[in-house]
Design a protein around this motif. Structure first.
Motif, mmCIF file in Angstrom:
data_model
loop_
_atom_site.group_PDB
_atom_site.id
_atom_site.type_symbol
_atom_site.label_atom_id
_atom_site.label_comp_id
_atom_site.label_asym_id
_atom_site.label_seq_id
_atom_site.Cartn_x
_atom_site.Cartn_y
_atom_site.Cartn_z
ATOM 1 N N GLU A 70 -2.109 15.887 1.561
ATOM 2 C CA GLU A 70 -3.231 16.369 0.766
ATOM 3 C C GLU A 70 -3.049 15.880 -0.658
ATOM 4 O OE1 GLU A 70 -3.988 20.631 -0.853
ATOM 5 O OE2 GLU A 70 -4.880 20.493 1.171
ATOM 6 N N THR A 71 -4.130 15.373 -1.239
ATOM 7 C CA THR A 71 -4.071 14.881 -2.610
ATOM 8 C C THR A 71 -5.399 15.161 -3.298
ATOM 9 O OG1 THR A 71 -3.433 12.992 -3.981
ATOM 10 C CG2 THR A 71 -4.838 12.520 -2.069
ATOM 11 N N GLN A 72 -5.469 14.910 -4.583
ATOM 12 C CA GLN A 72 -6.693 15.039 -5.362
ATOM 13 C C GLN A 72 -7.177 13.651 -5.753
ATOM 14 O OE1 GLN A 72 -7.867 18.318 -5.100
ATOM 15 N NE2 GLN A 72 -8.134 18.429 -7.287
ATOM 16 N N ARG A 73 -8.471 13.416 -5.570
ATOM 17 C CA ARG A 73 -9.059 12.141 -5.986
ATOM 18 C C ARG A 73 -10.448 12.435 -6.543
ATOM 19 N NH1 ARG A 73 -8.846 8.306 -1.276
ATOM 20 N NH2 ARG A 73 -6.629 8.627 -1.555
ATOM 21 N N GLU A 74 -10.657 12.100 -7.806
ATOM 22 C CA GLU A 74 -11.938 12.334 -8.488
ATOM 23 C C GLU A 74 -12.399 13.778 -8.332
ATOM 24 O OE1 GLU A 74 -14.715 9.357 -7.185
ATOM 25 O OE2 GLU A 74 -13.354 7.723 -7.704
ATOM 26 N N HIS B 7 -11.732 15.943 -6.126
ATOM 27 C CA HIS B 7 -11.963 16.372 -4.752
ATOM 28 C C HIS B 7 -10.639 16.415 -4.015
ATOM 29 C CE1 HIS B 7 -16.340 16.055 -4.924
ATOM 30 N NE2 HIS B 7 -16.164 14.935 -5.601
ATOM 31 N N LYS B 8 -10.488 17.449 -3.171
ATOM 32 C CA LYS B 8 -9.318 17.513 -2.313
ATOM 33 C C LYS B 8 -9.528 16.513 -1.175
ATOM 34 C CE LYS B 8 -7.910 21.599 -1.223
ATOM 35 N NZ LYS B 8 -7.762 22.900 -0.554
ATOM 36 N N VAL B 9 -8.520 15.674 -0.929
ATOM 37 C CA VAL B 9 -8.607 14.651 0.111
ATOM 38 C C VAL B 9 -7.409 14.796 1.037
ATOM 39 C CG1 VAL B 9 -8.625 12.163 0.568
ATOM 40 C CG2 VAL B 9 -9.738 13.049 -1.482
ATOM 41 N N ASN B 10 -7.659 14.816 2.339
ATOM 42 C CA ASN B 10 -6.596 14.807 3.333
ATOM 43 C C ASN B 10 -6.436 13.400 3.866
ATOM 44 O OD1 ASN B 10 -6.176 17.525 3.058
ATOM 45 N ND2 ASN B 10 -7.305 18.099 4.871
ATOM 46 N N ILE B 11 -5.211 12.952 3.998
ATOM 47 C CA ILE B 11 -4.906 11.604 4.469
ATOM 48 C C ILE B 11 -4.027 11.721 5.701
ATOM 49 C CG2 ILE B 11 -3.823 9.389 3.885
ATOM 50 C CD1 ILE B 11 -4.102 10.301 0.897
ATOM 51 N N PHE B 12 -4.478 11.173 6.817
ATOM 52 C CA PHE B 12 -3.666 11.136 8.023
ATOM 53 C C PHE B 12 -3.022 9.757 8.120
ATOM 54 C CE2 PHE B 12 -2.878 10.194 12.473
ATOM 55 C CZ PHE B 12 -2.082 11.263 12.807
ATOM 56 N N ILE B 13 -1.702 9.735 8.296
ATOM 57 C CA ILE B 13 -0.957 8.474 8.390
ATOM 58 C C ILE B 13 -0.228 8.449 9.727
ATOM 59 C CG2 ILE B 13 0.815 7.016 7.355
ATOM 60 C CD1 ILE B 13 0.321 8.590 4.725
ATOM 61 N N PRO B 14 -0.604 7.537 10.626
ATOM 62 C CA PRO B 14 0.121 7.431 11.895
ATOM 63 C C PRO B 14 1.577 7.041 11.648
ATOM 64 C CG PRO B 14 -1.925 6.168 11.952
ATOM 65 C CD PRO B 14 -1.715 6.602 10.531
ATOM 66 N N HIS B 15 2.485 7.590 12.453
ATOM 67 C CA HIS B 15 3.909 7.258 12.295
ATOM 68 C C HIS B 15 4.147 5.745 12.346
ATOM 69 C CE1 HIS B 15 5.399 11.324 12.240
ATOM 70 N NE2 HIS B 15 4.845 11.605 13.405
ATOM 71 N N SER B 16 3.380 5.036 13.154
ATOM 72 C CA SER B 16 3.575 3.585 13.286
ATOM 73 C C SER B 16 3.246 2.826 12.005
ATOM 74 C CB SER B 16 2.730 3.040 14.436
ATOM 75 O OG SER B 16 1.354 3.270 14.186
ATOM 76 N N VAL C 116 0.831 -1.194 0.000
ATOM 77 C CA VAL C 116 0.000 0.000 0.000
ATOM 78 C C VAL C 116 0.872 1.252 0.000
ATOM 79 C CG1 VAL C 116 -1.747 1.262 1.294
ATOM 80 C CG2 VAL C 116 -1.833 -1.211 1.181
ATOM 81 N N PHE C 117 0.523 2.186 -0.877
ATOM 82 C CA PHE C 117 1.201 3.468 -0.983
ATOM 83 C C PHE C 117 0.183 4.582 -0.775
ATOM 84 C CE2 PHE C 117 3.496 0.611 -3.784
ATOM 85 C CZ PHE C 117 4.803 0.805 -3.398
ATOM 86 N N LYS C 118 0.612 5.671 -0.184
ATOM 87 C CA LYS C 118 -0.169 6.900 -0.122
ATOM 88 C C LYS C 118 0.713 7.981 -0.716
ATOM 89 C CE LYS C 118 -3.681 5.151 1.987
ATOM 90 N NZ LYS C 118 -4.921 4.937 1.281
ATOM 91 N N HIS C 119 0.114 8.879 -1.496
ATOM 92 C CA HIS C 119 0.865 9.848 -2.276
ATOM 93 C C HIS C 119 0.200 11.210 -2.119
ATOM 94 C CE1 HIS C 119 3.510 10.871 -5.636
ATOM 95 N NE2 HIS C 119 2.501 11.550 -6.135
ATOM 96 N N GLY C 120 0.969 12.240 -1.868
ATOM 97 C CA GLY C 120 0.396 13.576 -1.785
ATOM 98 C C GLY C 120 1.401 14.589 -1.291
ATOM 99 N N ILE C 121 0.904 15.799 -1.063
ATOM 100 C CA ILE C 121 1.714 16.893 -0.542
ATOM 101 C C ILE C 121 1.674 16.817 0.980
ATOM 102 C CG2 ILE C 121 1.990 19.400 -0.424
ATOM 103 C CD1 ILE C 121 2.409 18.260 -3.242
ATOM 104 N N LEU C 122 2.838 16.844 1.612
ATOM 105 C CA LEU C 122 2.914 16.852 3.068
ATOM 106 C C LEU C 122 2.505 18.244 3.544
ATOM 107 C CD1 LEU C 122 3.736 15.385 5.690
ATOM 108 C CD2 LEU C 122 6.044 16.259 5.324
ATOM 109 N N ILE C 123 1.347 18.333 4.217
ATOM 110 C CA ILE C 123 0.866 19.658 4.615
ATOM 111 C C ILE C 123 1.045 19.938 6.106
ATOM 112 C CG2 ILE C 123 -0.713 19.922 2.681
ATOM 113 C CD1 ILE C 123 -3.003 19.184 4.575
ATOM 114 N N SER C 124 1.173 18.876 6.904
ATOM 115 C CA SER C 124 1.385 19.097 8.330
ATOM 116 C C SER C 124 1.946 17.836 8.969
ATOM 117 C CB SER C 124 0.064 19.476 9.005
ATOM 118 O OG SER C 124 0.299 19.958 10.291
ATOM 119 N N VAL C 125 2.629 18.027 10.089
ATOM 120 C CA VAL C 125 3.203 16.913 10.841
ATOM 121 C C VAL C 125 2.789 17.067 12.290
ATOM 122 C CG1 VAL C 125 5.331 15.785 11.571
ATOM 123 C CG2 VAL C 125 5.167 16.741 9.278
ATOM 124 N N TYR C 126 2.340 15.973 12.873
ATOM 125 C CA TYR C 126 1.896 15.957 14.257
ATOM 126 C C TYR C 126 2.723 14.945 15.034
ATOM 127 C CZ TYR C 126 -2.067 18.278 12.118
ATOM 128 O OH TYR C 126 -2.853 19.151 11.401
#
Length: 84
Positions: A54-58, A60-69, A37-47
């Protein structure tokens, strides 16, 4: 080691996840294969807990949160500074 993410904010990233979502049944070899599995986009914030892309899908702007783990590997793009 704690990474300083600030230089990568606004950059294009490709994240490979540890998780394998979905299985593919390979009938020729009579085995089950795991999808990578890959996730692709612009890194907009780090927590403290993870990364926000942030990416575009169909259209629409989509935000994807990926836990560090969940992060196995990250590829960074567009790292060269503009010379204009």
């Amino acid at each position: 080691m704690k990474m300083d993410w600030q230089p990568f904010i606004g950059k294009l990233v490709n994240v490979t996840l540890h998780e394998n979502y979905g299985l593919i049944d390979d009938q020729r070899n009579n085995q089950t294969l795991y999808e990578i599995v890959f996730k692709h986009g612009i890194l907009i914030s780090v927590y403290e807990e993870g990364l926000l892309l942030e990416t575009q899908r169909e259209n629409h702007k989509v935000n994807i949160f990926i836990p560090h783990s969940s992060v196995k590997c990250i590829e960074f793009f567009d790292l060269k500074e503009d010379k204009n």
